[in-house]
Design an enzyme around this catalytic site. Structure first.
Site, PDB file in Angstrom:
ATOM      1  N   ASN A 188       0.827  -1.205   0.000  1.00  0.00           N
ATOM      2  CA  ASN A 188       0.000   0.000   0.000  1.00  0.00           C
ATOM      3  C   ASN A 188       0.866   1.261   0.000  1.00  0.00           C
ATOM      4  O   ASN A 188       1.978   1.240   0.523  1.00  0.00           O
ATOM      5  CB  ASN A 188      -0.893   0.004   1.248  1.00  0.00           C
ATOM      6  CG  ASN A 188      -1.960  -1.059   1.187  1.00  0.00           C
ATOM      7  OD1 ASN A 188      -2.516  -1.332   0.129  1.00  0.00           O
ATOM      8  ND2 ASN A 188      -2.248  -1.675   2.319  1.00  0.00           N
TER       9      ASN A 188
ATOM     10  N   CYS B 160      -5.539  -7.324  -2.904  1.00  0.00           N
ATOM     11  CA  CYS B 160      -6.025  -6.861  -1.600  1.00  0.00           C
ATOM     12  C   CYS B 160      -7.090  -7.823  -1.101  1.00  0.00           C
ATOM     13  O   CYS B 160      -7.916  -8.316  -1.874  1.00  0.00           O
ATOM     14  CB  CYS B 160      -6.598  -5.450  -1.720  1.00  0.00           C
ATOM     15  SG  CYS B 160      -7.222  -4.787  -0.154  1.00  0.00           S
ATOM     16  N   HIS B 161      -7.104  -8.052   0.214  1.00  0.00           N
ATOM     17  CA  HIS B 161      -8.061  -9.004   0.777  1.00  0.00           C
ATOM     18  C   HIS B 161      -9.282  -8.337   1.410  1.00  0.00           C
ATOM     19  O   HIS B 161     -10.085  -9.020   2.046  1.00  0.00           O
ATOM     20  CB  HIS B 161      -7.372  -9.891   1.819  1.00  0.00           C
ATOM     21  CG  HIS B 161      -6.640  -9.125   2.884  1.00  0.00           C
ATOM     22  ND1 HIS B 161      -5.520  -9.621   3.503  1.00  0.00           N
ATOM     23  CD2 HIS B 161      -6.844  -7.906   3.437  1.00  0.00           C
ATOM     24  CE1 HIS B 161      -5.081  -8.752   4.401  1.00  0.00           C
ATOM     25  NE2 HIS B 161      -5.872  -7.708   4.369  1.00  0.00           N
TER      26      HIS B 161
ATOM     27  N   HIS C 221      -9.526  -0.159  -1.286  1.00  0.00           N
ATOM     28  CA  HIS C 221      -9.965   0.218   0.053  1.00  0.00           C
ATOM     29  C   HIS C 221     -11.196   1.113   0.048  1.00  0.00           C
ATOM     30  O   HIS C 221     -11.658   1.530   1.126  1.00  0.00           O
ATOM     31  CB  HIS C 221      -8.832   0.868   0.857  1.00  0.00           C
ATOM     32  CG  HIS C 221      -7.743  -0.089   1.220  1.00  0.00           C
ATOM     33  ND1 HIS C 221      -6.436   0.309   1.416  1.00  0.00           N
ATOM     34  CD2 HIS C 221      -7.761  -1.439   1.399  1.00  0.00           C
ATOM     35  CE1 HIS C 221      -5.698  -0.745   1.716  1.00  0.00           C
ATOM     36  NE2 HIS C 221      -6.478  -1.825   1.702  1.00  0.00           N
TER      37      HIS C 221
END
Length: 464
Positions: free
Chosen positions: A155, A177-178, A214
């Site tokens: 990130n 990304c999780h 995000h």
């Protein structure tokens, strides 16, 4: 490279191979996997950490369910990359002590941050440190592994994945990304509650993902052939006021205190925009003005994660790694929630696999300029990661997402071109900063840059 026998061989270069998080997770995932025969080369600027992880990785041979992966530490980045089929990038841009400045200085100006690694003042200055690092890695990949598939785990995801594509336009890179796992777990829980049994996991849930990293949303949800969006909307209405606690299994009380949420931010964004929010509350809140969520995180059911906790957690993980290296803790073959090994297996010719990833927009998301890094689903196969058309966000939400996306793209170009004069005007328009008077915002920006100046290129320092 493929071995069309029982296992498919793959050579993986792990940049940041001394990692105590992603590298350890990859070891356990590869030990659990029965599709791949992997050779993993670990490179880290902390060479001893890479050597430690290589030793730990090789200990997993005793517990591997399939072909044991082999691990080797490399002294140079070029040595790790040469001949790689897959490159994984997981680095820390600076130190946790620098991240403490990213959080602490804005807090003095009334800007709390829950994470501080993606947007807002913390994410912006972190990007100034990290973009040159990823540009250097991308250049090395172009020279030593130009046909490799490249997964960025670092990130700020959107900006750094964009950096790889900017310095090497032919790169086959995506950002992983999780965060979207959170809403998939919620949907599985809803379905299991309805069935009265633990029948489903998040892996059974399909979602159509739209947004930027995000700050992601889903407009379609399916499980076991059923449209689950009506059930999810009923779940949100049921829990809109009290919230719904979401914690990670296997974590201690302090971790839950700082990382657990009640999903109230996600639920409120659904109320406002009419589309389910997929990311976690701690990230979602940072994309909105301070007064909306971050001014009162307790009201919204999440906490601000102090960097001091991250440092303690790192030290505990390092001690545990040394115990494992010494043979006092046994490694374990364990399938994590991460999609990386499934993606690699598909790329190496295994069964195709769909997951959410960050890629340049080539039309998969409407209303966002071409080339901008967006997060949608992609199909992984022997043809590489191919984005799947996701559609469009609701207009009001799209305007907000587009503003962030445009700022991220402009920040990337300013850092790569050394356009120092462009940086503060971009910084000042972030929703977390925009309410400050310009002189205060300028003072905060200059202090933040000076605080971690050792990691920022000279041509980006100083007044402009």
């Amino acid at each position: 490279m493929h071995d069309f026998g029982q296992y498919r061989s793959v050579r993986i270069a792990f940049v940041g191979g001394g990692s105590l998080n992603w590298a350890m997770g990859l070891m356990a995932d590869l030990a659990h996997d029965t599709r791949l025969s992997a050779q993993v080369r670990l490179y880290d600027i902390d060479a001893e950490a890479a050597r430690r992880n290589a030793e730990i990785g090789n200990l997993h041979a005793a517990v591997s369910r399939g072909a044991p992966a082999g691990y080797r530490a490399c002294e140079t980045l070029a040595g790790a990359l040469e001949g790689a089929d897959v490159v994984v990038i997981s680095i820390l841009p600076g130190r946790f002590e620098d991240m403490a400045q990213d959080i602490g200085i804005p807090a003095e100006y009334g800007i709390p941050q829950a994470v501080g690694d993606t947007v807002g003042p913390g994410g912006f200055v972190r990007a100034m440190r990290a973009i040159p690092m990823l540009a250097s890695i991308g250049t090395a990949i172009r020279e030593h592994a130009p046909t490799a598939y490249v997964c960025n785990l670092t990130n700020p995801m959107s900006v750094l994945t964009g950096a790889l594509h900017a310095v090497f336009p032919g790169i086959r890179a995506w950002g992983e990304c999780h965060e979207v796992t959170k809403i998939r777990k919620q949907v599985a829980w809803i379905a299991n509650r309805g069935a009265g049994t633990e029948r489903f996991t998040h892996r059974d849930v399909q979602v159509n993902v739209l947004g930027i990293n995000h700050f992601t949303f889903v407009d379609r949800i399916a499980l076991d052939g059923r449209d689950m969006r009506p059930a999810y909307e009923a779940f949100v209405r049921e829990h809109m006021e009290p919230g719904w606690a979401q914690t990670e299994s296997g974590k201690d009380e302090e971790h839950h205190r700082y990382f657990g949420t009640r999903n109230l931010v996600a639920f409120d964004l659904f109320r406002r925009f009419g589309i389910p929010a997929a990311s976690g509350d701690r990230h979602l809140a940072e994309f909105m003005p301070v007064a909306e969520y971050l001014a009162d995180p307790a009201r919204w059911g999440f906490a601000l994660t102090p960097v001091e906790y991250r440092i303690r957690d790192r030290d505990a993980k390092r001690a545990r790694a040394e115990e494992m290296r010494a043979g006092r803790i046994a490694p374990r073959a364990h399938r994590s929630d991460e999609a990386l090994v499934d993606q690699i297996a598909a790329l190496m010719g295994g069964a195709p696999f769909v997951s959410n990833v960050n890629l340049p927009n080539h039309g998969q998301m409407a209303g966002i300029p071409q080339g901008t890094i967006v997060e949608t689903n992609a199909l992984f196969s022997g043809l590489g990661p191919q984005p799947i058309g996701a559609g469009a966000l609701p207009p009001d939400l799209l305007a907000h997402v587009a503003g962030h996306a445009e700022r991220q793209t402009a920040l990337l170009h300013a850092v790569l071109s050394g356009d120092r004069a462009a940086l503060f005007p971009l910084f000042a328009t972030d929703p977390l900063v925009a309410h400050l008077p310009q002189p205060r915002a300028r003072e905060m920006f200059d202090r933040m840059v000076a605080a971690t100046a050792g990691w920022i290129p000279d041509n980006l320092k100083g007044a402009a």
